[in-house]
Enzyme design. Structure first.
Site, PDB file in Angstrom:
ATOM      1  N   ASP A   9       0.851  -1.187   0.000  1.00 53.31           N
ATOM      2  CA  ASP A   9       0.000   0.000   0.000  1.00 53.31           C
ATOM      3  C   ASP A   9       0.886   1.236   0.000  1.00 53.31           C
ATOM      4  O   ASP A   9       1.983   1.232   0.588  1.00 53.31           O
ATOM      5  CB  ASP A   9      -0.928   0.031   1.210  1.00 53.31           C
ATOM      6  N   GLU A  11       0.814   5.783   0.144  1.00 51.09           N
ATOM      7  CA  GLU A  11       0.143   7.068   0.240  1.00 51.09           C
ATOM      8  C   GLU A  11       0.966   8.044  -0.579  1.00 51.09           C
ATOM      9  O   GLU A  11       2.205   7.931  -0.641  1.00 51.09           O
ATOM     10  CB  GLU A  11       0.009   7.541   1.691  1.00 51.09           C
ATOM     11  N   GLU A  54      -6.082  18.087  -0.855  1.00 51.62           N
ATOM     12  CA  GLU A  54      -7.043  16.978  -0.795  1.00 51.62           C
ATOM     13  C   GLU A  54      -6.369  15.693  -0.336  1.00 51.62           C
ATOM     14  O   GLU A  54      -6.925  14.926   0.453  1.00 51.62           O
ATOM     15  CB  GLU A  54      -7.692  16.774  -2.168  1.00 51.62           C
ATOM     16  N   HIS A 152      -6.278   7.651   6.270  1.00 49.10           N
ATOM     17  CA  HIS A 152      -5.568   6.613   5.531  1.00 49.10           C
ATOM     18  C   HIS A 152      -4.136   6.520   6.033  1.00 49.10           C
ATOM     19  O   HIS A 152      -3.470   7.540   6.239  1.00 49.10           O
ATOM     20  CB  HIS A 152      -5.579   6.915   4.030  1.00 49.10           C
ATOM     21  N   ASP A 157      -3.675   0.253   6.740  1.00 47.63           N
ATOM     22  CA  ASP A 157      -4.418  -0.240   5.580  1.00 47.63           C
ATOM     23  C   ASP A 157      -3.916  -1.607   5.139  1.00 47.63           C
ATOM     24  O   ASP A 157      -4.705  -2.462   4.725  1.00 47.63           O
ATOM     25  CB  ASP A 157      -4.318   0.758   4.421  1.00 47.63           C
TER      26      ASP A 157
END
Length: 238
Positions: A9, A11, A54, A152, A157
């Protein structure tokens, strides 16, 4: 086959690697037969650029918090060694692979082939057509606790996705069925008569039979009395 997979995962600073957005957090979690082994690679990175508002709202990482963290180039060897040549499991795998391959391209390193990726979004849509396939939705569907997931986070995650992935693959580790393996069943059937276990019937004593008859007599229309009147009917008393 080793049964090894790597759950991945990331980000990022934004949504589009072609627009120059970068990875700022990466986590890899080792699986064996779909189950975590405890081996984890987790790194925060300095992306060398601002974080879109965002994206910051989603994962909570600011540019200031990442200054001084290693650059992707500093951890790439460790990352590639962890990934090895094994399948990569990711939720919306094309997104993570696009960013990972963009980072590799900046270092003139070969991309990771899309064929290595196992996309849990695709697995979920095949299993639950027409239903939401987000990580949160799948956690709710499988009863997985997400109370810690306020933003997140690649490590959390990955841990949640590991539970989801196991459920999508059937809910248990391969090889942990209760039935004996075929080889053992065949061996038992082919054993010589002298090697087979002899059944040991359990025979109740007279006192136990008397006590059980007394118990059955207290039950209206008892099944024992109807099926075995010779043992539990009136003529069996005494």
């Amino acid at each position: 086959m080793s049964g090894r997979e790597v759950l991945l995962d990331t980000e990022t600073t934004g949504l589009d690697p072609l627009a120059g957005h970068r990875i700022l957090e990466i986590c890899c979690l080792e699986l064996r037969n779909h189950v975590p082994t405890g081996r984890v690679l987790h790194r925060l990175l300095d992306p060398g650029r601002d974080v879109d508002p965002e994206a910051e709202r989603i994962h909570g990482f600011t540019r200031a918090a990442l200054i001084g963290k290693p650059a992707f180039a500093e951890i790439v060897d460790e990352l590639l060694a962890f990934l090895a040549d094994d399948p990569i499991v990711a939720h919306n795998a094309p997104f993570d692979l696009a960013f990972l391959n963009a980072e590799l391209a900046r270092l003139d390193l070969p991309p990771i082939a899309a064929a290595r990726a196992i996309d849990t979004v695709k697995l979920a849509r095949e299993r639950f057509p027409g239903l939401p396939a987000s990580l949160d939705a799948l956690c709710r569907r499988f009863g997985i606790d997400t109370s810690m997931r306020t933003t997140h986070n690649a490590l959390l995650d990955c841990q949640l996705l590991a539970e989801v992935y196991l459920q999508l693959r059937g809910g248990r580790q391969p090889g942990l069925g209760l039935a004996a393996p075929p080889r053992l069943r065949l061996r038992a059937m082919s054993a010589a008569p002298s090697e087979r276990r002899t059944p040991r019937p359990i025979v109740p004593s007279a006192a136990e039979l008397t006590a059980h008859r007394a118990f059955v007599a207290t039950i209206p229309n008892a099944l024992w009395a109807r099926l075995m009147p010779e043992l539990y009917g009136p003529q069996a008393e005494g």
